[in-house]
Design an enzyme around this catalytic site. Sequence first.
Site, short mmCIF file in Angstrom:
data_model
loop_
_atom_site.label_atom_id
_atom_site.label_comp_id
_atom_site.label_asym_id
_atom_site.label_seq_id
_atom_site.Cartn_x
_atom_site.Cartn_y
_atom_site.Cartn_z
N HIS A 258 -12.08 -4.28 8.52
CA HIS A 258 -12.17 -4.16 7.13
C HIS A 258 -13.69 -2.87 7.04
CE1 HIS A 258 -9.82 -7.49 6.15
NE2 HIS A 258 -9.53 -7.14 4.95
N GLU B 122 0.73 -1.16 0.29
CA GLU B 122 0.14 -0.08 -0.07
C GLU B 122 0.35 1.16 -0.34
OE1 GLU B 122 -0.40 -2.93 1.82
OE2 GLU B 122 -2.49 -3.02 0.92
#
Lengths: 321, 324
Positions: B129, B60
Amino acid sequence: MSPLKDKGTAIFYLQKMMEIRQFEDKIMDLLAQNIAEGGSHLYAGEEAVAVGAMAALRPDDFITSTHRGHGHAIAKGGKLNELMAEILGKATGCCKGKGGSLHLADVSTGNLGANGIVGGGLAMAAGAGLSIKLRKTDQVTLCFIGDGATNQGVFHESLNMVGTWRLPVIYIVENNLYGMSVSVKRASAVTDLAKKAVPYNMPAVTVFGQDVLAVKDAVEAYVKSARAGNGPAMVVCDTYRYYGHSRSDPRVYRTKEEEKYWAEQDPIKLFSVKCVKEGLLSQKDVEELDKFVENEIEEATKFAIDSPLPNDAELFTDLFA
Amino acid sequence: MREIAYWQAINEALSEEMTKDPGVFIMGEDVAIYGGAYAVTRGLHAKFGDERVRDTAISEAAIVGAGLGAAITGMRPVVEIMYVDFMGIAMDQLNNQIAKIRYMFGGKTKVPLVIRTEGGAGRTLGAHHSQSLEAWFTHIPGIKVVMPSTPYDAKGLLKAAIREDNPVVYIEHKMLYNTKGQVPEEEYLLPIGKADVKKQGKDVTLLSWSLTLLHCLKAAEELEKEGVSVEVIDLRTLAPLDIDTIVNSVKKTHRLVIAHEAWKTGGFAGEIAAQVMEKAFDYLDAPVCRVCGADVPMPKAPNLEKLAIPNKDTIKKAVKELLV
Ligand SMILES: Cc1ncc(C[n+]2csc(CCOP(=O)(O)OP(=O)(O)O)c2C)c(N)n1
Ligand SMILES: [Mg+2]
């Protein structure tokens, strides 16, 4: 490879692998029936890695797990009932229903946790290794990661720290050829993942991850060395996940031939055939064990389904010690 | 007018802008062959090929940071971070590099970069999440933050974001992807930084964005039947903040309720409340009320997850309590 001498050990490895397989097949069922909600990354196909690696450990050793953590949790000694209940978010789960599949961990077994973040366990494992060193014990930490996680920055930072300080951390890289849909070839400049240990001054070996004994032998050798103060190492286990990355995955990134090839390398089949061939187990032993595990899983499923959800008041508990 | 889903509106915006401008390209995890974890980029790899729709490794920090490097050297990248929860890994790139580079170098560079990501609860995926982290980004000067609630806004705002010469964090909501709404066939753009008054009212202003805005609209509809006239505003863009639209509404209704899924403590509602106090204190007949996510990591258990975020009923209750 060390020959398997006693029937008890053979049964233990086989049972653990069967438990993982049937546990995962059951979760798939429960997801399809919407009894289990959310996602689950299933470990079916990779059983020999967790069971073989854990066979080299003592109960007081640590592991860090991944988003694909059910197999690690079972192999490290987590109770099936509590693991199943956790995945359904029930109060009787090993994390009281607060963690779920992605955060599955029976911490009492030395499992420092599954992780929703790819690479999330890497630095933690380094810290657990450091703690072992500072506390002067001969424990070790196994850090499970996928092939995909080796491309995270924290992988390189952690291995450098562990390599520099010679910490008792052993990396178990589960190379199942893909990180979600992206193959190792398309994601990693180096496809021989064992090479990623080299710059951090640790030995590494690649083993056939469908062979539980091969995994155990490789991990055991490094565990012994780490306990003796010789520092970290890496075992790359070539393996394959049977299911898609998640339930909705149409698996367009891999071929039917490849799936068929790996289905033929089934870790449970390979090991049971070997045990029968070497006269350690009879075919009947294998079948009975399979039935026994089926009952265990049925019981765990019933326990999980019948268990209550957490009380609403649980929302605000457990934030601080 | 035709109706399409939220994911489709985003997909169309990407496709149209890529067709129009060869500098636009997409990179992220599983965006090409897989078509995105929530299938938003489906079909684009087939249409635009490997070079312009790139699968990356799970990295990322590099995805977001490389977006910057490409943006300041002539490209117009749209990078995808699969879940906003993973932005933590890329935060140095965003905070120290992307947000500051233009200012630090005396305005001599432009950063035409879009970071598309997705957040929110609702799928019982647990603590890693399900988060709503927009306040991380609004805290940083130099970044625009967009959070559309409808397919129409999603398309118009994404097209505008791609044409922007400034970094935009564009946050979708996982529970919105399959919601449908009217989207014209013909091209349109929507201005970044403009709130949308969804419904006029006179008793109270209800302000929200993303999925929670839909709960607010339902709450307002029911309250209307109970005799309460609610003005509903969809903020759409958090930074820059359209404070004028909010203040004008408060001057009319004298009451403000702000609802969002993100944690209450340090959440963006607090910033809005402070600005409303500074600009319209004398018009307020009641303290500004916040209906927000519980200040805990998102629990897995489905009942606790529901309890942890605002819904139609908790919003209604808050509005009613403010009116007595
Ligand atoms: C930081 C972060 N990035 C992306 C994801 C989404 N994601 C979950 S699993 C996965 C693939 C991981 O691949 P690998 O490490 O090889 O493990 P495998 O799933 O193959 O066991 C991805 C991209 C995530 N959970 N966390
Ligand atoms: Mg993998």
